[in-house]
Design an enzyme around this catalytic site. Structure first.
Site, PDB file in Angstrom:
ATOM      1  CE  LYS A   1      -3.846  -2.378   2.131  1.00  0.00           C
ATOM      2  NZ  LYS A   1      -4.525  -2.837   3.333  1.00  0.00           N
TER       3      LYS A   1
ATOM      4  CD  GLN B   1      -3.717  -4.415   6.522  1.00  0.00           C
ATOM      5  OE1 GLN B   1      -3.590  -3.452   5.764  1.00  0.00           O
ATOM      6  NE2 GLN B   1      -4.332  -5.529   6.160  1.00  0.00           N
TER       7      GLN B   1
ATOM      8  CG  ASP C   1     -10.270  -0.514   4.683  1.00  0.00           C
ATOM      9  OD1 ASP C   1      -9.937  -0.876   3.546  1.00  0.00           O
ATOM     10  OD2 ASP C   1      -9.642  -0.813   5.714  1.00  0.00           O
TER      11      ASP C   1
END
Ligand code: NAP
Length: 281
Positions: free
Chosen positions: A51, A95, A118
Site C-alpha cells: 500500500k 490494517q 476502507d
C-alpha cells in the site's frame, strides 16, 4: 476472455497519477494516506508495504504508523482522533486483523467516515445500501471494475454472490443492485449451491474455499469473478476451479493476477475521492 486484473490495476494507478498531479496544481496539495499497523502479522506487513509503495508511486503522501502488538486500545483511538483532525490526511486505514484486546468495531467507528478509505464505517455501509454517495470497500469495488471489462451493461443480469461477509459479499451485492442486476446472495447454509450457480449470468465467489466452484456449476457464457486467495500445497488458488470453469465461462479472473491487484488500486482511488470531497466542501 481472461480478465487481467494486473493490467487494469496498472491502468487505474496511471489515471490516478494524472489526477493527483492535476489536484496538486489546483490545490497545491496532494491526497495523503495514513495506514496504521498493529503487531507483527506477516501477511498484514506485506499488504501494508505494498500500500505504501503504490501510494508513493502515484504521487500521494503516504505514512505508515507501526505499533507493537501490546498497544493499548485507547492509544490507538487517540491517534485516530488526531488523524481525523489533520488536514494533510485524506484517508485513514487501520490494517485488519487487530490483536484480540482491541475492539475492531470501536476502531472503525472512531475513524471520520469522510476519511474511511476502507468503506467499513457504518455511515458508509448505510450510505452504500441506501444508494447514496459513499466510500466503497476496495475489493468489491475492484470486482465491479473488472466485471465492466467483460460486460458494459449489467442491467437485468442474474448475479450470484457466494459469501456474505461485510468485507466482500454484502457490499458486492449492493454494487450489483446499483447496476440493476437481480442478485442472489448465498452462504454456507445455502441448500444446493450448484443449482443456484447454474442460474447465474455472473458469479462472484468470495468464500475462502479452494476451487469450490466447478466447471459443471457454471452456465455457458457466464462471467466469473474469483475473489478467493487460498494458500494450498500447490500454491495460491482461488475459490473457482480455473482450469474447469475457464472452459465454459465467457470471462473469468485468474488467481493470482485478477481481483488481488485491484484492491490496492481501489484503495488509492478511494483516497483521491476522500481528498476531493474534503476540498470541494
Ligand atoms: P469470510 O469473512 O470468511 O466469509 C466467507 C463467506 O463464505 C461467509 O459468508 C461464509 O458463509 C461463506 N462460505 C464459507 N464456506 C462456504 C461454502 N462451502 N459454501 C458457500 N458459502 C460458504 O471471508 P472473506 O473475508 O469475505 O474472504 C473470502 C475470500 O476472499 C478469502 O479467500 C479471502 O482470502 C479472499 N479475499 C481476497 C481479497 C482480495 O484482495 N482479492 C480481499 C479480501 C479477501 P457464512 O456466512 O454462512 O459463514
Amino acid at each position: 476472455m481472461i480478465i487481467d486484473g494486473k493490467k487494469t490495476a496498472a491502468e487505474l494507478r496511471e489515471e490516478l497519477k494524472k489526477k493527483i498531479s492535476q489536484l496538486k496544481s489546483t490545490y497545491n496539495a496532494v491526497p495523503g494516506l495514513t495506514v496504521i499497523l498493529v503487531g507483527n502479522d506477516v501477511p498484514s506487513k506485506i499488504y501494508v508495504k505494498n500500500k505504501e509503495k503504490f501510494a508513493k508511486e502515484v504521487g500521494m503522501n503516504s505514512e505508515v504508523i507501526r505499533y507493537p502488538v501490546d498497544l493499548q486500545e485507547n492509544e490507538l483511538l487517540n491517534k485516530i482522533k488526531e488523524l481525523n483532525k489533520n488536514d494533510q490526511v485524506s484517508g485513514i486505514l487501520v490494517q485488519l486483523p487487530l490483536p484480540k484486546h482491541i475492539n475492531k468495531r470501536k476502531v472503525i467507528e472512531t475513524i471520520d467516515y469522510g476519511k474511511d478509505v476502507d468503506g467499513f464505517h457504518p455511515m458508509n455501509v448505510g450510505n452504500l445500501s441506501s444508494g447514496y454517495d459513499s466510500s466503497i470497500p476496495c475489493t468489491p469495488l475492484g470486482c465491479s471494475l473488472l466485471l465492466k471489462k467483460a460486460e458494459k451493461n449489467l442491467s437485468g443480469k442474474h448475479a450470484v454472490v457466494i459469501g456474505r461477509s461485510n468485507l466482500n459479499g454484502k457490499p458486492m451485492t449492493q454494487l450489483l443492485l446499483k447496476e440493476n442486476c437481480t442478485v442472489t446472495i448465498t452462504h454456507s447454509k445455502t441448500k444446493d449451491l450448484k443449482t443456484e450457480c447454474l442460474k447465474a449470468d455472473i458469479i462472484i465467489a468470495a468464500v475462502g474455499v479452494p476451487k469450490l466452484v466447478k466447471g459443471d456449476w457454471v452456465k455457458k457464457g457466464a462471467i466469473v469473478i474469483d475473489v478467493g486467495i487460498n494458500k494450498t500445497d500447490a500454491g495460491i488458488v482461488g475459490d473457482v476451479d480455473f482450469d474447469e470453469v475457464s472452459k465454459v465461462a465467457k470471462a473469468i479472473t485468474p488467481v493470482p493476477g485478477g481481483v488481488g491487484p485491484m484492491t490496492i488500486a481501489c484503495l488509492l482511488s478511494n483516497t483521491v475521492e476522500c481528498f476531493k470531497k474534503a476540498h470541494y466542501k
